[in-house]
Design an enzyme around this catalytic site. Structure first.
Site, PDB file in Angstrom:
ATOM      1  N   HIS A 270      39.138  -9.810  73.310  1.00 19.85           N
ATOM      2  CA  HIS A 270      39.862  -8.637  73.813  1.00 19.85           C
ATOM      3  C   HIS A 270      41.269  -9.047  74.170  1.00 19.85           C
ATOM      4  O   HIS A 270      41.474 -10.138  74.694  1.00 19.85           O
ATOM      5  CB  HIS A 270      39.145  -8.066  75.053  1.00 19.85           C
TER       6      HIS A 270
ATOM      7  N   ASP B 128      32.141  -2.829  72.079  1.00 15.39           N
ATOM      8  CA  ASP B 128      31.643  -2.479  70.747  1.00 15.39           C
ATOM      9  C   ASP B 128      30.410  -3.293  70.354  1.00 15.39           C
ATOM     10  O   ASP B 128      29.629  -2.857  69.508  1.00 15.39           O
ATOM     11  CB  ASP B 128      32.746  -2.684  69.702  1.00 15.39           C
TER      12      ASP B 128
ATOM     13  N   HIS C 193      40.500  -2.110  66.538  1.00 19.51           N
ATOM     14  CA  HIS C 193      40.422  -1.218  67.707  1.00 19.51           C
ATOM     15  C   HIS C 193      39.039  -0.561  67.672  1.00 19.51           C
ATOM     16  O   HIS C 193      38.025  -1.238  67.781  1.00 19.51           O
ATOM     17  CB  HIS C 193      41.603  -0.234  67.618  1.00 19.51           C
TER      18      HIS C 193
HETATM   19  N1  COA Z   1      36.273 -14.106  66.524  1.00 12.79           N
HETATM   20  C1  COA Z   1      36.722 -15.361  66.355  1.00 12.79           C
HETATM   21  N2  COA Z   1      37.790 -15.854  66.984  1.00 12.79           N
HETATM   22  C2  COA Z   1      38.418 -15.031  67.828  1.00 12.79           C
HETATM   23  C3  COA Z   1      38.004 -13.717  68.065  1.00 12.79           C
HETATM   24  C4  COA Z   1      36.881 -13.256  67.370  1.00 12.79           C
HETATM   25  N3  COA Z   1      36.443 -12.010  67.531  1.00 12.79           N
HETATM   26  N4  COA Z   1      38.819 -13.115  68.949  1.00 12.79           N
HETATM   27  C5  COA Z   1      39.735 -14.043  69.273  1.00 12.79           C
HETATM   28  N5  COA Z   1      39.499 -15.206  68.591  1.00 12.79           N
HETATM   29  C6  COA Z   1      40.278 -16.412  68.655  1.00 12.79           C
HETATM   30  C7  COA Z   1      41.450 -16.313  67.693  1.00 12.79           C
HETATM   31  O1  COA Z   1      41.107 -16.779  66.404  1.00 12.79           O
HETATM   32  C8  COA Z   1      42.479 -17.160  68.377  1.00 12.79           C
HETATM   33  O2  COA Z   1      42.171 -18.496  68.132  1.00 12.79           O
HETATM   34  P1  COA Z   1      43.340 -19.571  67.824  1.00 12.79           P
HETATM   35  O3  COA Z   1      44.161 -19.581  69.080  1.00 12.79           O
HETATM   36  O4  COA Z   1      42.579 -20.826  67.543  1.00 12.79           O
HETATM   37  O5  COA Z   1      44.083 -19.020  66.649  1.00 12.79           O
HETATM   38  C9  COA Z   1      42.260 -16.886  69.847  1.00 12.79           C
HETATM   39  O6  COA Z   1      40.876 -16.511  69.952  1.00 12.79           O
HETATM   40  C10 COA Z   1      43.139 -15.773  70.406  1.00 12.79           C
HETATM   41  O7  COA Z   1      42.885 -14.596  69.649  1.00 12.79           O
HETATM   42  P2  COA Z   1      43.948 -13.514  69.234  1.00 12.79           P
HETATM   43  O8  COA Z   1      43.523 -12.838  67.971  1.00 12.79           O
HETATM   44  O9  COA Z   1      45.330 -14.105  69.278  1.00 12.79           O
HETATM   45  O10 COA Z   1      43.832 -12.500  70.437  1.00 12.79           O
HETATM   46  P3  COA Z   1      44.401 -11.043  70.447  1.00 12.79           P
HETATM   47  O11 COA Z   1      44.593 -10.695  71.862  1.00 12.79           O
HETATM   48  O12 COA Z   1      45.557 -10.867  69.533  1.00 12.79           O
HETATM   49  O13 COA Z   1      43.201 -10.212  69.766  1.00 12.79           O
HETATM   50  C11 COA Z   1      41.412  -8.842  69.345  1.00 12.79           C
HETATM   51  C12 COA Z   1      42.320  -9.441  70.421  1.00 12.79           C
HETATM   52  C13 COA Z   1      40.502  -7.817  69.983  1.00 12.79           C
HETATM   53  C14 COA Z   1      42.248  -8.139  68.248  1.00 12.79           C
HETATM   54  C15 COA Z   1      40.585  -9.974  68.696  1.00 12.79           C
HETATM   55  O14 COA Z   1      39.818 -10.606  69.692  1.00 12.79           O
HETATM   56  C16 COA Z   1      39.709  -9.474  67.566  1.00 12.79           C
HETATM   57  O15 COA Z   1      40.178  -9.321  66.437  1.00 12.79           O
HETATM   58  N6  COA Z   1      38.384  -9.221  67.851  1.00 12.79           N
HETATM   59  C17 COA Z   1      37.487  -8.704  66.861  1.00 12.79           C
HETATM   60  C18 COA Z   1      37.662  -7.202  66.695  1.00 12.79           C
HETATM   61  C19 COA Z   1      37.116  -6.428  67.861  1.00 12.79           C
HETATM   62  O16 COA Z   1      36.013  -6.642  68.331  1.00 12.79           O
HETATM   63  N7  COA Z   1      37.923  -5.470  68.324  1.00 12.79           N
HETATM   64  C20 COA Z   1      37.548  -4.567  69.420  1.00 12.79           C
HETATM   65  C21 COA Z   1      38.427  -4.791  70.590  1.00 12.79           C
HETATM   66  S1  COA Z   1      37.870  -3.841  71.987  1.00 12.79           S
END
Ligand code: COA
Length: 378
Positions: free
Chosen positions: A261, A315, A222
């Site tokens: 996101h 971010d 987050h």
């Molecule tokens: N880096 C690499 N791969 C990513 C990614 C990232 N930052 N964000 C998503 N993906 C990939 C996942 O590995 C997944 O791939 P798969 O289907 O092959 O397993 C796919 O995209 C879907 O991602 P998922 O984690 O299921 O999406 P989510 O909606 O649960 O997660 C976040 C959203 C924000 C938690 C996630 O994108 C993340 O952890 N980002 C990095 C942290 C961040 O910047 N957070 C700030 C948010 S405002």
């Protein structure tokens, strides 16, 4: 209940109504009270946006004057809080310090239990006025420096820089910070806001709701992502290494901080505005370091989008922008709080105006019902 009905992470669940902000991933837009966030960020000061988030309308000059006077009247943390902060563990993360300090604000306020609409608004303005001073004082104390008292002569963003560094930087740097404040202010039912609403829904007090929200925001999935982005840029080291670093990270299935996101799947509407402000600031600073961070950001973004089609979130530009403003990396998430206090408290007020205790169901998947066997027989 079957497993199929469980919405893991509450993804896709509509939990309540809100009139504060609208996230529209399909047209890549975010509005606060109906106004596009990028227009608010570029055309208004953060103070106007704070007023809008709480009151539903942008202020006229007289309303803004009265609002700013109310905020300035609430500036100044107590000697008690400052003396407690002096004793805090300097190795703790500044989010832990801020969480404890906000809890202290609730403990020392005789009106904490007053959750009337007027009482909630007063306490919201109090936290909006005092959280910047807590963040700045903590920054100075952990660096062995005396805190700089707040001044009523400066506007919100200028006052924050004054309390951190004892001076106000170039207008482009203030503008970049002020834009980030607006962009971070509100974002519907994200994890920390939902935490605040959940705590408020038990009719607990607003300081408890904000204390819980700070705990939620701390996590790197987050708010903590802006810090993680900066650690990543430092690890990358140079623009020349950026593309290879990203390809390697993707090949080893690393989560790249500042990308992706839960709601936006084709880009975060706040990113272009923040990126433009970051670039303007880099040009004003003009150092090799600033230009290198800009180039690294640009190459990482380009490579991630080309390779995975995953876009940066707010971010990603905010992390290096805060770093180049002179803030230490662990301060980035507390700075997010300086802004998000507006959105959280607006949600607490909205929740309490039409309250229903938040209490979802769970799908039990543990052991079947069984009898207790006496201690000696187990
Ligand atoms: N880096 C690499 N791969 C990513 C990614 C990232 N930052 N964000 C998503 N993906 C990939 C996942 O590995 C997944 O791939 P798969 O289907 O092959 O397993 C796919 O995209 C879907 O991602 P998922 O984690 O299921 O999406 P989510 O909606 O649960 O997660 C976040 C959203 C924000 C938690 C996630 O994108 C993340 O952890 N980002 C990095 C942290 C961040 O910047 N957070 C700030 C948010 S405002």
């Amino acid at each position: 209940m079957t497993n199929a009905e469980v919405k893991y992470g509450l993804a896709g669940v509509l939990a309540d109504d809100t009139a504060i902000s609208k996230v529209m991933p399909e047209i890549n837009s975010l509005t606060y009270r109906g106004y596009k966030v990028q227009d608010l960020a570029t055309q208004c000061r953060f103070e106007e946006v704070a007023y809008l988030i709480w009151n539903g309308e942008l202020p006229n000059k007289a309303q803004l004057g009265a609002f700013n006077a109310a905020e300035k009247a609430e500036r100044g943390i107590s000697k008690d809080l400052l003396s407690v902060m002096e004793k805090f563990n300097k190795k703790a993360h500044p989010m832990d310090t801020l969480r404890t300090a906000v809890s202290f604000l609730g403990q020392e306020d005789d009106t904490t239990e007053d959750s009337s609409p007027e009482g909630l608004m007063e306490k919201s303005i109090r936290m909006y006025a005092r959280i910047p001073e807590i963040v700045a004082a903590d920054f100075r104390l952990r660096n062995g420096k005396a805190p700089i008292p707040t001044t009523k002569d400066l506007a919100f963003s200028e006052n924050f820089f004054h309390m951190c560094f004892g001076e106000v930087p170039a207008p482009e740097i203030i503008k970049c910070f002020d834009i980030s404040m607006t962009l971070y202010a509100e974002h519907s039912f994200n994890a920390s806001t939902f935490t605040a609403r959940t705590i408020a829904s038990s009719t607990s007090d607003i300081y408890s709701a904000v204390t819980g929200a700070i705990g939620s925001l701390k996590g790197p999935l987050h708010g903590g992502a802006n810090e993680a982005v900066m650690h990543m840029l430092k690890e990358v080291g140079s623009p020349e290494a950026a593309r290879e670093w990203m390809l390697d990270a993707l090949a080893t299935k690393k989560k790249i901080m500042g990308f992706g996101h839960r709601v936006y799947r084709s880009g975060d509407s706040r990113v272009p505005t923040m990126t433009e402000a970051y670039k303007k600031m880099v040009d004003v600073i003009g150092t090799v370091e600033a230009k290198n961070y800009w180039e690294m950001s640009r190459i990482l973004d380009e490579t991630m989008v080309a390779e995975k089609g995953i876009y940066p979130n707010l971010d990603f530009p905010a992390g290096p922008a805060y770093y180049l403003m002179g803030f230490e990396i662990p301060m980035f998430t507390p700075i997010f709080v300086v802004s998000r206090i507006t959105g959280w408290t607006a949600h607490v007020m909205e929740q309490l105006a039409n309250n229903k205790l938040i209490r979802p169901l769970s799908n039990y998947n543990g052991a079947a019902q069984r009898d207790v066997v006496a201690l000696g027989e187990r």
